[in-house]
Design an enzyme around this catalytic site. Structure first.
Site, PDB file in Angstrom:
ATOM      1  N   CYS A   1      -2.107  -1.177   7.276  1.00  0.00           N
ATOM      2  CA  CYS A   1      -1.544   0.182   7.252  1.00  0.00           C
ATOM      3  C   CYS A   1      -1.891   0.930   8.529  1.00  0.00           C
ATOM      4  CB  CYS A   1      -2.051   0.956   6.042  1.00  0.00           C
ATOM      5  SG  CYS A   1      -1.247   0.421   4.533  1.00  0.00           S
TER       6      CYS A   1
ATOM      7  N   GLU B   1       0.470   3.930   1.661  1.00  0.00           N
ATOM      8  CA  GLU B   1       0.692   4.451   3.018  1.00  0.00           C
ATOM      9  C   GLU B   1       1.932   3.809   3.642  1.00  0.00           C
ATOM     10  OE1 GLU B   1      -2.006   3.122   1.694  1.00  0.00           O
ATOM     11  OE2 GLU B   1      -3.865   3.862   2.564  1.00  0.00           O
TER      12      GLU B   1
ATOM     13  N   CYS C   1       0.830  -1.211   0.000  1.00  0.00           N
ATOM     14  CA  CYS C   1       0.000   0.000   0.000  1.00  0.00           C
ATOM     15  C   CYS C   1       0.864   1.260   0.000  1.00  0.00           C
ATOM     16  CB  CYS C   1      -0.886   0.043   1.237  1.00  0.00           C
ATOM     17  SG  CYS C   1      -2.121  -1.252   1.274  1.00  0.00           S
TER      18      CYS C   1
ATOM     19  N   CYS D   1      -6.083   0.398   4.827  1.00  0.00           N
ATOM     20  CA  CYS D   1      -6.429  -0.968   5.250  1.00  0.00           C
ATOM     21  C   CYS D   1      -5.948  -1.193   6.697  1.00  0.00           C
ATOM     22  CB  CYS D   1      -5.809  -1.998   4.310  1.00  0.00           C
ATOM     23  SG  CYS D   1      -4.041  -2.247   4.553  1.00  0.00           S
TER      24      CYS D   1
HETATM   25  O1  DUR Z   1      -5.530   1.921   1.336  1.00  0.00           O
HETATM   26  C1  DUR Z   1      -5.075   1.326   0.354  1.00  0.00           C
HETATM   27  C2  DUR Z   1      -5.745   0.265  -0.285  1.00  0.00           C
HETATM   28  C3  DUR Z   1      -5.142  -0.334  -1.369  1.00  0.00           C
HETATM   29  N1  DUR Z   1      -3.929   0.092  -1.808  1.00  0.00           N
HETATM   30  C4  DUR Z   1      -3.298  -0.527  -2.990  1.00  0.00           C
HETATM   31  C5  DUR Z   1      -2.637  -1.847  -2.754  1.00  0.00           C
HETATM   32  C6  DUR Z   1      -2.742  -2.493  -4.130  1.00  0.00           C
HETATM   33  O2  DUR Z   1      -1.614  -2.105  -4.916  1.00  0.00           O
HETATM   34  C7  DUR Z   1      -3.983  -1.884  -4.732  1.00  0.00           C
HETATM   35  C8  DUR Z   1      -5.170  -2.812  -4.713  1.00  0.00           C
HETATM   36  O3  DUR Z   1      -5.502  -3.194  -3.426  1.00  0.00           O
HETATM   37  O4  DUR Z   1      -4.274  -0.730  -3.984  1.00  0.00           O
HETATM   38  C9  DUR Z   1      -3.262   1.124  -1.201  1.00  0.00           C
HETATM   39  O5  DUR Z   1      -2.177   1.526  -1.621  1.00  0.00           O
HETATM   40  N2  DUR Z   1      -3.852   1.700  -0.134  1.00  0.00           N
HETATM   41 ZN    ZN Z   2      -2.785  -0.775   3.427  1.00  0.00          ZN
END
Ligand code: DUR
Ligand code: ZN
Length: 184
Positions: free
Chosen positions: A119, A85, A83, A116
């Site tokens: 994170c 974050e 992610c 999520c």
């Molecule tokens: O809060 C979030 C949720 C998802 N993703 C990214 C992880 C993955 O690359 C894509 C699909 O889940 O989105 C993030 O970067 N942050």
């Molecule tokens: Zn996350």
């Protein structure tokens, strides 16, 4: 002509803001929010998203005014995608920064997304529960849009009753980066 002028203006604003208006401990100024939003949008453009087709950008404001960004990084094994974050936090910590005052997050969606669970835990390790987290919709920087599409939460809202059972957490103190590593 328009693009270089815009870049110069952005550079001027960056310098002006970090020299004259360092971030305060209590909340984010409108300047900081706008600055972080611009960085988060820019970081989103770098997202690696061949599998999910979903791009996320994050921008972390450090106590000294520096901004560290992260983008989402997909993987063919979906579960090990990273992610935005977490990328921002890990980049910052690996560069010797552990003290933060704000985090902006944006995705492609027309509504703000929230981080999520993983994170939230990673963020709670380094960020105070009161730290502001502006969550942005993909149109939130568009001046034509009346509803600005921003929702502001805090780390404590995102992860109430976080893990606090280790010795370090008793004093809620993140150990500083060792001094002898600063010069490397
Ligand atoms: O809060 C979030 C949720 C998802 N993703 C990214 C992880 C993955 O690359 C894509 C699909 O889940 O989105 C993030 O970067 N942050
Ligand atoms: Zn996350």
């Amino acid at each position: 002509m328009f693009v270089p002028l815009r870049m110069l203006w952005n550079l001027f604003m960056e310098l002006r803001i970090s020299l004259l208006m360092p971030p305060s401990d209590s909340g984010l100024s409108e300047f900081d929010k706008h600055r972080l939003s611009m960085h988060a949008f820019k970081a989103k453009e770098k997202a690696y998203h061949p599998h999910s087709n979903f791009s996320v950008g994050a921008a972390l404001l450090c106590t000294d005014g520096q901004v560290i960004t992260g983008c989402s990084v997909d993987n063919a094994a979906y579960g090990v995608s990273t992610c935005a974050e977490q990328v921002a936090i890990v980049k910052a910590v690996s560069e010797g920064r552990r003290s933060f005052v704000g985090l902006a997050i944006v995705s492609d969606l027309s509504v703000p997304i929230t981080p999520c669970g993983v994170c939230r835990q990673v963020l709670a390790e380094f960020c105070d529960p009161g730290m502001p987290v502006p969550l942005l919709a993909n149109h939130s920087l568009n001046p034509d849009n009346n509803s600005r599409g921003m929702k502001e939460v805090t780390i404590g809202h995102l992860l109430p009753f976080g893990t606090e059972h280790t010795q370090a957490w008793e004093s809620r103190r993140i150990p500083d980066v060792p001094n002898d590593l600063h010069s490397l």
